[in-house]
Enzyme design. Structure first.
Site, PDB file in Angstrom:
ATOM      1  N   GLU A  93       0.811  -1.223   0.000  1.00 42.75           N
ATOM      2  CA  GLU A  93       0.000   0.000   0.000  1.00 42.75           C
ATOM      3  C   GLU A  93       0.846   1.277   0.000  1.00 42.75           C
ATOM      4  O   GLU A  93       0.399   2.323  -0.469  1.00 42.75           O
ATOM      5  CB  GLU A  93      -0.968   0.007   1.186  1.00 42.75           C
ATOM      6  CG  GLU A  93      -2.106  -1.008   1.063  1.00 42.75           C
ATOM      7  CD  GLU A  93      -1.746  -2.392   1.603  1.00 42.75           C
ATOM      8  OE1 GLU A  93      -0.542  -2.635   1.872  1.00 42.75           O
ATOM      9  OE2 GLU A  93      -2.661  -3.218   1.745  1.00 42.75           O
ATOM     10  N   LYS A  98     -17.387  -0.704   6.140  1.00 39.67           N
ATOM     11  CA  LYS A  98     -17.808  -1.686   5.151  1.00 39.67           C
ATOM     12  C   LYS A  98     -19.314  -1.670   4.904  1.00 39.67           C
ATOM     13  O   LYS A  98     -19.768  -1.783   3.768  1.00 39.67           O
ATOM     14  CB  LYS A  98     -17.369  -3.077   5.591  1.00 39.67           C
ATOM     15  CG  LYS A  98     -17.694  -4.146   4.571  1.00 39.67           C
ATOM     16  CD  LYS A  98     -17.013  -5.463   4.856  1.00 39.67           C
ATOM     17  CE  LYS A  98     -17.318  -6.438   3.721  1.00 39.67           C
ATOM     18  NZ  LYS A  98     -16.682  -7.732   3.931  1.00 39.67           N
ATOM     19  N   PHE A 143     -11.609  -7.072  14.048  1.00 39.02           N
ATOM     20  CA  PHE A 143     -10.578  -7.590  13.151  1.00 39.02           C
ATOM     21  C   PHE A 143     -10.184  -6.524  12.125  1.00 39.02           C
ATOM     22  O   PHE A 143     -11.033  -5.938  11.467  1.00 39.02           O
ATOM     23  CB  PHE A 143     -11.101  -8.843  12.431  1.00 39.02           C
ATOM     24  CG  PHE A 143     -10.124  -9.374  11.421  1.00 39.02           C
ATOM     25  CD1 PHE A 143      -8.881  -9.843  11.813  1.00 39.02           C
ATOM     26  CD2 PHE A 143     -10.430  -9.370  10.058  1.00 39.02           C
ATOM     27  CE1 PHE A 143      -7.969 -10.311  10.885  1.00 39.02           C
ATOM     28  CE2 PHE A 143      -9.528  -9.842   9.132  1.00 39.02           C
ATOM     29  CZ  PHE A 143      -8.297 -10.314   9.534  1.00 39.02           C
ATOM     30  N   GLN A 144      -8.895  -6.268  12.015  1.00 44.66           N
ATOM     31  CA  GLN A 144      -8.344  -5.266  11.100  1.00 44.66           C
ATOM     32  C   GLN A 144      -8.921  -3.870  11.299  1.00 44.66           C
ATOM     33  O   GLN A 144      -9.118  -3.132  10.351  1.00 44.66           O
ATOM     34  CB  GLN A 144      -8.496  -5.723   9.643  1.00 44.66           C
ATOM     35  CG  GLN A 144      -7.669  -6.979   9.379  1.00 44.66           C
ATOM     36  CD  GLN A 144      -7.416  -7.245   7.920  1.00 44.66           C
ATOM     37  OE1 GLN A 144      -8.272  -6.984   7.081  1.00 44.66           O
ATOM     38  NE2 GLN A 144      -6.234  -7.760   7.619  1.00 44.66           N
ATOM     39  N   MET A 177      24.568   9.031   1.638  1.00 42.11           N
ATOM     40  CA  MET A 177      24.295  10.282   2.342  1.00 42.11           C
ATOM     41  C   MET A 177      24.615  10.144   3.828  1.00 42.11           C
ATOM     42  O   MET A 177      25.157  11.057   4.450  1.00 42.11           O
ATOM     43  CB  MET A 177      22.827  10.659   2.127  1.00 42.11           C
ATOM     44  CG  MET A 177      22.437  12.021   2.634  1.00 42.11           C
ATOM     45  SD  MET A 177      23.476  13.326   1.980  1.00 42.11           S
ATOM     46  CE  MET A 177      22.571  13.867   0.566  1.00 42.11           C
TER      47      MET A 177
HETATM   48  C1  LIG Z   1      18.561  14.625   1.404  1.00 41.66           C
HETATM   49  C2  LIG Z   1      17.837  15.909   1.184  1.00 41.66           C
HETATM   50  C3  LIG Z   1      18.546  17.085   0.967  1.00 41.66           C
HETATM   51  C4  LIG Z   1      17.902  18.282   0.693  1.00 41.66           C
HETATM   52  N1  LIG Z   1      18.644  19.385   0.372  1.00 41.66           N
HETATM   53  C5  LIG Z   1      18.021  20.484  -0.101  1.00 41.66           C
HETATM   54  C6  LIG Z   1      18.765  21.599  -0.642  1.00 41.66           C
HETATM   55  O1  LIG Z   1      19.985  21.606  -0.677  1.00 41.66           O
HETATM   56  N2  LIG Z   1      18.070  22.642  -1.145  1.00 41.66           N
HETATM   57  C7  LIG Z   1      16.698  22.679  -1.147  1.00 41.66           C
HETATM   58  O2  LIG Z   1      16.131  23.629  -1.662  1.00 41.66           O
HETATM   59  N3  LIG Z   1      15.994  21.678  -0.615  1.00 41.66           N
HETATM   60  C8  LIG Z   1      16.606  20.579  -0.107  1.00 41.66           C
HETATM   61  N4  LIG Z   1      15.845  19.534   0.367  1.00 41.66           N
HETATM   62  C9  LIG Z   1      14.374  19.654   0.361  1.00 41.66           C
HETATM   63  C10 LIG Z   1      13.837  20.372   1.587  1.00 41.66           C
HETATM   64  O3  LIG Z   1      13.775  19.467   2.665  1.00 41.66           O
HETATM   65  C11 LIG Z   1      12.416  20.931   1.317  1.00 41.66           C
HETATM   66  O4  LIG Z   1      11.565  19.897   0.915  1.00 41.66           O
HETATM   67  C12 LIG Z   1      12.396  21.979   0.229  1.00 41.66           C
HETATM   68  O5  LIG Z   1      13.447  22.888   0.374  1.00 41.66           O
HETATM   69  C13 LIG Z   1      11.079  22.726   0.274  1.00 41.66           C
HETATM   70  O6  LIG Z   1      10.870  23.367  -0.938  1.00 41.66           O
HETATM   71  P1  LIG Z   1       9.946  24.637  -1.071  1.00 41.66           P
HETATM   72  O7  LIG Z   1      10.361  25.711  -0.128  1.00 41.66           O
HETATM   73  O8  LIG Z   1       9.900  24.942  -2.502  1.00 41.66           O
HETATM   74  O9  LIG Z   1       8.533  24.216  -0.483  1.00 41.66           O
HETATM   75  P2  LIG Z   1       7.410  23.177  -0.864  1.00 41.66           P
HETATM   76  O10 LIG Z   1       7.439  22.088   0.130  1.00 41.66           O
HETATM   77  O11 LIG Z   1       7.368  22.829  -2.288  1.00 41.66           O
HETATM   78  O12 LIG Z   1       6.172  24.081  -0.451  1.00 41.66           O
HETATM   79  C14 LIG Z   1       5.505  24.867  -1.343  1.00 41.66           C
HETATM   80  C15 LIG Z   1       5.172  26.239  -0.768  1.00 41.66           C
HETATM   81  O13 LIG Z   1       4.415  26.909  -1.759  1.00 41.66           O
HETATM   82  C16 LIG Z   1       3.145  27.243  -1.279  1.00 41.66           C
HETATM   83  N5  LIG Z   1       2.175  27.049  -2.352  1.00 41.66           N
HETATM   84  C17 LIG Z   1       1.559  25.909  -2.733  1.00 41.66           C
HETATM   85  N6  LIG Z   1       0.753  26.141  -3.790  1.00 41.66           N
HETATM   86  C18 LIG Z   1       0.869  27.457  -4.074  1.00 41.66           C
HETATM   87  C19 LIG Z   1       0.284  28.300  -5.054  1.00 41.66           C
HETATM   88  N7  LIG Z   1      -0.592  27.834  -5.952  1.00 41.66           N
HETATM   89  N8  LIG Z   1       0.630  29.600  -5.060  1.00 41.66           N
HETATM   90  C20 LIG Z   1       1.512  30.097  -4.143  1.00 41.66           C
HETATM   91  N9  LIG Z   1       2.084  29.345  -3.195  1.00 41.66           N
HETATM   92  C21 LIG Z   1       1.771  28.038  -3.159  1.00 41.66           C
HETATM   93  C22 LIG Z   1       2.904  26.362  -0.075  1.00 41.66           C
HETATM   94  O14 LIG Z   1       2.003  26.982   0.812  1.00 41.66           O
HETATM   95  C23 LIG Z   1       4.318  26.199   0.482  1.00 41.66           C
HETATM   96  O15 LIG Z   1       4.642  27.270   1.322  1.00 41.66           O
HETATM   97  C24 LIG Z   1      16.478  18.328   0.702  1.00 41.66           C
HETATM   98  C25 LIG Z   1      15.761  17.178   0.967  1.00 41.66           C
HETATM   99  C26 LIG Z   1      16.413  15.969   1.194  1.00 41.66           C
HETATM  100  C27 LIG Z   1      15.595  14.744   1.437  1.00 41.66           C
HETATM  101  C1  LIG Z   2      12.613   5.585   4.995  1.00 40.01           C
HETATM  102  C2  LIG Z   2      13.899   6.262   5.295  1.00 40.01           C
HETATM  103  N1  LIG Z   2      14.747   5.734   6.201  1.00 40.01           N
HETATM  104  C3  LIG Z   2      15.916   6.341   6.478  1.00 40.01           C
HETATM  105  C4  LIG Z   2      16.275   7.505   5.841  1.00 40.01           C
HETATM  106  C5  LIG Z   2      17.612   8.196   6.160  1.00 40.01           C
HETATM  107  N2  LIG Z   2      18.480   8.190   4.971  1.00 40.01           N
HETATM  108  C6  LIG Z   2      18.593   9.267   4.166  1.00 40.01           C
HETATM  109  S1  LIG Z   2      19.594   9.007   2.853  1.00 40.01           S
HETATM  110  C7  LIG Z   2      19.919   7.420   3.350  1.00 40.01           C
HETATM  111  C8  LIG Z   2      20.821   6.535   2.564  1.00 40.01           C
HETATM  112  C9  LIG Z   2      20.366   6.291   1.181  1.00 40.01           C
HETATM  113  O1  LIG Z   2      21.219   5.354   0.585  1.00 40.01           O
HETATM  114  P1  LIG Z   2      21.130   5.017  -0.963  1.00 40.01           P
HETATM  115  O2  LIG Z   2      19.730   4.781  -1.354  1.00 40.01           O
HETATM  116  O3  LIG Z   2      22.100   3.930  -1.265  1.00 40.01           O
HETATM  117  O4  LIG Z   2      21.560   6.372  -1.638  1.00 40.01           O
HETATM  118  P2  LIG Z   2      23.008   7.084  -1.711  1.00 40.01           P
HETATM  119  O5  LIG Z   2      23.003   8.138  -0.650  1.00 40.01           O
HETATM  120  O6  LIG Z   2      24.049   6.044  -1.472  1.00 40.01           O
HETATM  121  O7  LIG Z   2      23.037   7.677  -3.074  1.00 40.01           O
HETATM  122  C10 LIG Z   2      19.246   7.143   4.551  1.00 40.01           C
HETATM  123  C11 LIG Z   2      19.325   5.868   5.279  1.00 40.01           C
HETATM  124  C12 LIG Z   2      15.342   8.034   4.924  1.00 40.01           C
HETATM  125  N3  LIG Z   2      15.576   9.186   4.282  1.00 40.01           N
HETATM  126  N4  LIG Z   2      14.187   7.387   4.645  1.00 40.01           N
END
Ligand SMILES: Cc1cc2nc3c(=O)[nH]c(=O)nc-3n(C[C@H](O)[C@H](O)[C@H](O)COP(=O)(O)OP(=O)(O)OC[C@H]3O[C@@H](n4cnc5c(N)ncnc54)[C@H](O)[C@@H]3O)c2cc1C
Ligand SMILES: Cc1ncc(C[n+]2csc(CCOP(=O)(O)OP(=O)(O)O)c2C)c(N)n1
Ligand SMILES: [Mg+2]
Lengths: 166, 562
Positions: free
Chosen positions: B41, B153, B103-104, B469
């Protein structure tokens, strides 16, 4: 700073937990919360007392407004308002103390609503500071139980927190 | 069923079980709504999410009660964090059994409450049609988000006359569309005075289908534009005004420009901590204008001077009209000096890597090649980790809704099921899933779904035999104590792909990269799983450590900043 917020919300199962869940999930303070249906049975009125910096309270208001069940929100803190809380207090009352407690209760405009030969139960309404004051004057005696309703409030004058739709 | 059809639902991503058998029976008897059977799911929710992100239409999910609902929660939370419109139907035990630990039975409404925009429980079959209408309305309007509808259900056994409810509005839910004209005029005044303007645009521009308005506004201003991870594609990456992604792994030029700009226009971006770094050091010189549809996004993390609450597209259209109406352009000499600075930052070539390496495959090289071979026009889904950051840095998205990744929740396991939804929505498009050997294993079972529906995806597995990472953070911040970040006992991905009925290829030399990608992208008849054995020690640069400012970036080790 302390804020008192009045909210109209859909009178539906789950609406209360959305509000309560919001406060716990986002780590906001909640000092008191009261809720009951309104004259329109499809709506409940909730009064919330919270505190935090202006930035935090601003977020609290916005996050509450964002809940789909919230129909209207007014921060009463911005208004001239009346606040009331109800206290039910059970206090040990024996011998000479009985008269003294009765007098204190009268001074605070409380009402003794239950009497046994060893205790009084007193009902008192007022704002929070009056309730606090009353509890503290009774403090030297033996308080058996304190039940407070939490604060409700209403704006003075014609300002209302009513659904625009209704 | 008729509700779904009238909402224009094409695909339903689901998995059956006791509580939804009546609904599955109804599905069997009709042909308009196509059901896609996933293998878990979580996959259903991610697939619907990929469908939604790539089309802008709501993704629809159907799961059973109890474990069906709990399995979907990760997918629902993923959509919630990135504001993706989903409508998720969860089965529930019979009304008379609710609360009995039947159940469930799980309290799906309670469990999902903190990660949905709203949820509904249907208590009477006559409410079903109106609730479904409201669910779609809430999910897709304002700031979008997932909505759960919990259906006991017995409700699905009853019949009621069907009327399509015309008006879905709720008295308590009225999202704003048009920004306040006074605020827009003030914003135009401020922008017109800017000497070092900067535009920071996020996922809200993609969600609000406002890429065209953004592009027009930025080009008129002549200002540099950066996108968040969620905003990539909102502004064309190949446009000279684009300075790349900002934030923790953003480019040197984007982050330095944030640090030095004097007027910042933020559009549909929520000042996430991965973007801002240390808030005390964030944009120290800037006066900030913020356009967002959600009042709660404004002033949440960063104080702003001018707030415009409304649809990004409408607000930018009005803002541009107001600017044009003023009849003045930005100070040309100042703008020229500003670009001079930015070009000097660009000269640092912060994304440079060892291109000449002929021994080990550099992950960046794979992504550059993927970009080149697809002409930048593919749909790229991603998992979470280093590979995600490299994809964001090296694939230049010129169009919105092409870059499909989990930013807010950072859900490993997202990429493959999301690609299923994307490919179904765009049967003729090239869809590649960029993943890592750890992430791909979190929803690997969906390879079976890909087989069932003949989806010709390309899986680009950047196999560094590390949770890269995590390893990178351990190298930097835990003196290289690689605690549980090395994946022992990895499967043979080629054989694994083959056992699911797909083609698999292992590539371990740089000179085979291009041919392998060509082969996979060219196959329209089957999924090809490319297992690239990449450099184990490569790190993602630039990097801003948690708690640092935009000007305190680390570039590749040999050229670390003072
Ligand atoms: C490993 C990892 C590393 C990351 N590193 C980075 C990084 O280096 N740089 C980075 O930028 N992010 C990074 N992120 C992502 C970060 O965590 C956030 O998800 C991201 O920065 C949020 O993007 P955003 O501000 O565009 O917001 P979003 O989450 O896209 O939010 C959208 C915003 O727009 C508004 N909005 C929605 N619809 C409308 C509309 N129609 N008109 C006007 N406003 C609207 C919402 O209210 C909200 O405030 C990383 C994520 C991971 C998992
Ligand atoms: C469900 C979940 N568990 C744990 C993490 C923490 N986490 C972020 S990146 C990462 C490693 C990812 O490894 P891989 O898919 O091999 O990507 P790589 O960084 O090596 O490119 C982990 C464990 C996460 N983001 N999501
Ligand atoms: Mg890895």
């Amino acid at each position: 700073m302390r804020h008192i917020i009045s909210i109209l919300l859909e009178n539906e199962a789950g609406a209360l937990s959305r509000v309560a869940g919001l406060f716990s999930a986002r780590g906001y303070n909640i000092a008191s919360l009261t809720v009951a249906p309104t004259e329109d049975p499809s709506l409940s009125r909730m009064t919330l007392v919270t505190s935090g910096s202006e930035g935090v309270v601003d977020q609290i208001r916005k996050q509450l407004n964002k809940l789909v069940d919230v129909v209207k929100l007014v921060d009463l803190t911005d208004n001239d308002r009346i606040e009331r809380e109800m206290l039910l207090i059970k206090v040990c009352a024996e011998g000479d103390e009985r008269d003294e407690i009765k007098r204190l209760s009268d001074i605070f405009r409380g009402r003794i609503i239950d009497v046994t030969d060893r205790a009084y139960t007193i009902e008192l309404t007022g704002d929070g500071s009056k309730i606090d004051a009353f509890i503290s004057v009774l403090q030297p005696r033996r308080i058996l139980e304190v039940v407070r309703s939490g604060v409700i409030g209403i704006a003075r004058g014609t300002v209302t927190c009513k659904s625009d739709a209704s | 069923m008729r509700c779904l059809r009238d909402e224009g639902v094409e695909y339903l991503f689901g998995y059956p079980g006791g509580a939804v058998l009546h609904i599955y029976d109804a599905l069997y008897k009709q042909e308009e709504v196509k059901h896609i059977l996933v293998r878990h799911e979580q996959g259903a929710a991610h697939a619907a999410d990929g469908y939604a992100r790539s089309t802008g239409k709501p993704g629809v999910v159907l799961v059973t009660s109890g474990p069906g609902a709990t399995n979907a929660v990760t997918g629902i939370a993923t959509a919630y964090m990135d504001s993706i419109p989903l409508v998720v139907f969860t089965g529930q035990v019979m009304t008379n059994l609710i609360g009995d630990d039947a159940f469930q039975e799980v309290d799906a409404i309670g469990i999902t409450r903190p990660c949905v925009k709203h949820n509904f429980m249907v208590k009477d079959v006559r409410d079903l049609a109106p609730i479904m209408r409201k669910a779609f309305h809430v999910a897709t309007t304002g700031r979008p988000g997932p909505v759960v509808v919990d259906i006991p259900k017995d409700i699905t056994a009853h019949k009621a006359p069907y009327v399509f409810p015309k008006d879905p509005t709720l008295r308590s839910y009225k999202p704003v569309r048009e920004g306040d004209p006074a605020a827009i005029r003030k914003a135009a005044d401020l922008l017109a005075q800017a000497k070092r303007p900067m535009v920071y645009a996020g996922g809200g521009v993609v969600l609000g289908n406002a890429a065209a308005e953004l592009t027009e506004l930025v080009r008129w201003l002549g200002a540099p534009c950066t996108n968040t991870l969620m905003g990539l594609g909102a502004f064309p990456a190949t446009d000279p005004l684009f300075v790349g992604m900002l934030g923790m792994h953003g480019t040197y030029e984007a982050n330095m420009a944030m640090h030095e700009c004097d007027v910042l226009l933020a559009v549909g971006a929520r000042f996430d901590d991965r973007v801002t770094g240390d808030l005390d050091k964030f944009c120290p010189n800037a006066r900030i204008i913020h356009i967002d549809i959600d009042p709660a996004s404004i002033q949440k993390n960063v104080p702003v001077e001018i707030a415009i609450i409304g649809e990004a597209g409408l607000a930018m259209r009005d803002l541009l009209a107001a600017l044009k109406g003023k009849g003045v352009r930005l100070d040309e000499a100042a703008l020229k000096a500003w670009w001079h600075k930015i070009d000097a930052w660009r000269e640092r070539h912060c994304l440079e890597y060892d291109r000449a390496n002929t021994e080990v495959i550099k992950p960046q090289f794979v992504l550059e090649t993927l970009y080149r071979l697809t002409g930048g026009d593919a749909f790229i889904t991603s998992d979470v980790g280093q590979h995600q950051m490299w994809a964001a840095q090296f694939y230049k998205f010129d169009k919105p809704r092409r870059w499909i990744n989990s930013g807010g929740l950072g859900t490993m396991g997202f990429g493959l099921p999301a690609a299923i939804g994307v490919q179904l929505a765009h049967p003729d498009a090239t869809v590649a899933c960029v993943t890592g050997e750890a992430s791909i294993q979190m929803c690997i079972q969906e390879l079976s779904t890909c087989k069932q529906y003949d989806l010709p995806l390309t899986i680009v597995n950047l196999n560094n035999r590390y949770m890269g990472m995590v390893r990178q953070w351990q190298e930097f911040f835990y003196q290289s104590r690689y605690s549980h970040s090395y994946l022992e006992a990895l499967p043979d991905f080629v054989k694994l792909a083959e056992s699911y009925g797909h083609a698999g290829l292992r590539i371990d030399k740089p000179h085979d990269v291009e041919a392998a990608l060509k082969e996979a992208l060219g196959r329209r008849d089957r999924l090809v799983f490319l297992d690239f054995i990449t450099d184990q020690t490569e790190n993602v640069y630039p990097m801003i450590a948690a708690g640092a400012g935009h000007h305190e970036m680390h570039l590749a080790t040999d050229r670390e900043l003072a």
